[in-house]
Scaffold this motif. Sequence first.
Motif, PDB file in Angstrom:
ATOM      1  N   GLY A   9      39.420  46.531  18.597  1.00  0.00           N
ATOM      2  CA  GLY A   9      39.763  46.275  19.986  1.00  0.00           C
ATOM      3  C   GLY A   9      38.970  45.124  20.547  1.00  0.00           C
ATOM      4  O   GLY A   9      37.780  45.013  20.347  1.00  0.00           O
ATOM      5  N   GLY A  10      39.637  44.233  21.243  1.00  0.00           N
ATOM      6  CA  GLY A  10      38.954  43.100  21.853  1.00  0.00           C
ATOM      7  C   GLY A  10      38.364  42.171  20.819  1.00  0.00           C
ATOM      8  O   GLY A  10      38.975  41.852  19.823  1.00  0.00           O
ATOM      9  N   GLU A  11      37.125  41.750  21.046  1.00  0.00           N
ATOM     10  CA  GLU A  11      36.457  40.800  20.168  1.00  0.00           C
ATOM     11  C   GLU A  11      35.659  41.483  19.058  1.00  0.00           C
ATOM     12  O   GLU A  11      35.022  40.842  18.275  1.00  0.00           O
ATOM     13  CB  GLU A  11      35.513  39.906  20.991  1.00  0.00           C
ATOM     14  N   ILE A  12      35.691  42.809  19.022  1.00  0.00           N
ATOM     15  CA  ILE A  12      34.917  43.531  18.018  1.00  0.00           C
ATOM     16  C   ILE A  12      35.713  43.569  16.720  1.00  0.00           C
ATOM     17  O   ILE A  12      36.920  43.745  16.729  1.00  0.00           O
ATOM     18  CB  ILE A  12      34.588  44.953  18.504  1.00  0.00           C
ATOM     19  N   ALA A  13      35.030  43.440  15.608  1.00  0.00           N
ATOM     20  CA  ALA A  13      35.687  43.465  14.302  1.00  0.00           C
ATOM     21  C   ALA A  13      36.310  44.831  14.056  1.00  0.00           C
ATOM     22  O   ALA A  13      35.823  45.842  14.556  1.00  0.00           O
ATOM     23  CB  ALA A  13      34.675  43.150  13.215  1.00  0.00           C
ATOM     24  N   SER A  25      27.941  38.842  11.438  1.00  0.00           N
ATOM     25  CA  SER A  25      28.471  39.917  12.272  1.00  0.00           C
ATOM     26  C   SER A  25      28.061  39.728  13.731  1.00  0.00           C
ATOM     27  O   SER A  25      28.882  39.827  14.640  1.00  0.00           O
ATOM     28  CB  SER A  25      27.969  41.259  11.750  1.00  0.00           C
ATOM     29  N   SER A  26      26.794  39.432  13.953  1.00  0.00           N
ATOM     30  CA  SER A  26      26.301  39.228  15.315  1.00  0.00           C
ATOM     31  C   SER A  26      26.935  38.009  15.967  1.00  0.00           C
ATOM     32  O   SER A  26      27.310  38.048  17.137  1.00  0.00           O
ATOM     33  CB  SER A  26      24.776  39.073  15.299  1.00  0.00           C
ATOM     34  N   LEU A  27      27.065  36.937  15.218  1.00  0.00           N
ATOM     35  CA  LEU A  27      27.679  35.723  15.762  1.00  0.00           C
ATOM     36  C   LEU A  27      29.140  35.952  16.126  1.00  0.00           C
ATOM     37  O   LEU A  27      29.630  35.401  17.108  1.00  0.00           O
ATOM     38  CB  LEU A  27      27.562  34.575  14.764  1.00  0.00           C
ATOM     39  N   SER A  28      29.836  36.766  15.359  1.00  0.00           N
ATOM     40  CA  SER A  28      31.244  37.024  15.667  1.00  0.00           C
ATOM     41  C   SER A  28      31.391  37.776  16.981  1.00  0.00           C
ATOM     42  O   SER A  28      32.372  37.606  17.694  1.00  0.00           O
ATOM     43  CB  SER A  28      31.913  37.799  14.533  1.00  0.00           C
ATOM     44  N   LEU A  33      35.559  36.492  17.229  1.00  0.00           N
ATOM     45  CA  LEU A  33      36.014  36.629  15.847  1.00  0.00           C
ATOM     46  C   LEU A  33      36.754  35.396  15.353  1.00  0.00           C
ATOM     47  O   LEU A  33      36.656  35.032  14.182  1.00  0.00           O
ATOM     48  CB  LEU A  33      36.917  37.855  15.713  1.00  0.00           C
ATOM     49  N   GLU A  34      37.521  34.754  16.221  1.00  0.00           N
ATOM     50  CA  GLU A  34      38.294  33.580  15.807  1.00  0.00           C
ATOM     51  C   GLU A  34      37.391  32.465  15.313  1.00  0.00           C
ATOM     52  O   GLU A  34      37.733  31.738  14.395  1.00  0.00           O
ATOM     53  CB  GLU A  34      39.167  33.060  16.960  1.00  0.00           C
ATOM     54  N   ASP A  39      34.403  34.354   7.734  1.00  0.00           N
ATOM     55  CA  ASP A  39      33.116  34.945   7.376  1.00  0.00           C
ATOM     56  C   ASP A  39      33.167  36.463   7.235  1.00  0.00           C
ATOM     57  O   ASP A  39      32.147  37.105   7.054  1.00  0.00           O
ATOM     58  CB  ASP A  39      32.063  34.568   8.412  1.00  0.00           C
ATOM     59  N   TYR A  40      34.347  37.045   7.349  1.00  0.00           N
ATOM     60  CA  TYR A  40      34.496  38.486   7.166  1.00  0.00           C
ATOM     61  C   TYR A  40      35.885  38.801   6.632  1.00  0.00           C
ATOM     62  O   TYR A  40      36.800  37.980   6.719  1.00  0.00           O
ATOM     63  CB  TYR A  40      34.244  39.242   8.477  1.00  0.00           C
ATOM     64  N   ILE A  41      36.010  39.978   6.059  1.00  0.00           N
ATOM     65  CA  ILE A  41      37.329  40.468   5.662  1.00  0.00           C
ATOM     66  C   ILE A  41      37.501  41.878   6.200  1.00  0.00           C
ATOM     67  O   ILE A  41      36.532  42.625   6.357  1.00  0.00           O
ATOM     68  CB  ILE A  41      37.561  40.442   4.131  1.00  0.00           C
ATOM     69  N   ASP A  42      38.725  42.229   6.500  1.00  0.00           N
ATOM     70  CA  ASP A  42      39.071  43.561   6.964  1.00  0.00           C
ATOM     71  C   ASP A  42      39.410  44.397   5.738  1.00  0.00           C
ATOM     72  O   ASP A  42      40.404  44.145   5.063  1.00  0.00           O
ATOM     73  CB  ASP A  42      40.263  43.471   7.917  1.00  0.00           C
ATOM     74  N   LEU A  43      38.589  45.358   5.417  1.00  0.00           N
ATOM     75  CA  LEU A  43      38.766  46.146   4.197  1.00  0.00           C
ATOM     76  C   LEU A  43      40.005  47.037   4.224  1.00  0.00           C
ATOM     77  O   LEU A  43      40.449  47.496   3.181  1.00  0.00           O
ATOM     78  CB  LEU A  43      37.520  46.984   3.922  1.00  0.00           C
TER      79      LEU A  43
END
Length: 88
Positions: A9-13, A25-28, A33-34, A39-43
């Motif tokens: 939801g929102g800007e949270i991964a 993670s902190s920078l995102s 996230l955009e 720098d991340y993948i959704d498992l």
Amino acid sequence: MFLSSAGGGGEIAPKGAMFVCAAASSLSVLKGLEEFEGDYIDLTNETDRFLEFYAQDFYKSCDYCQDYSKPSEKILAAIQTREVLRIG
């Protein structure tokens, strides 16, 4: 490897997002996230991309960390600027 446990939801991964490091993670969260999309993948959706993710040559979040192969530059307290700073 840093796993996010935040709900989507929102800007949270999304729950189960895997970041290259804790700083990514902190920078995102701070910059969105955009900004750090690679720098991340959704498992839950991208498990087939796991090895490809870690084989990347570049992660944008690395631009925000110091080069740990070089000694860090120490800045003494109250020596950061030559200008007189005024409060108020």
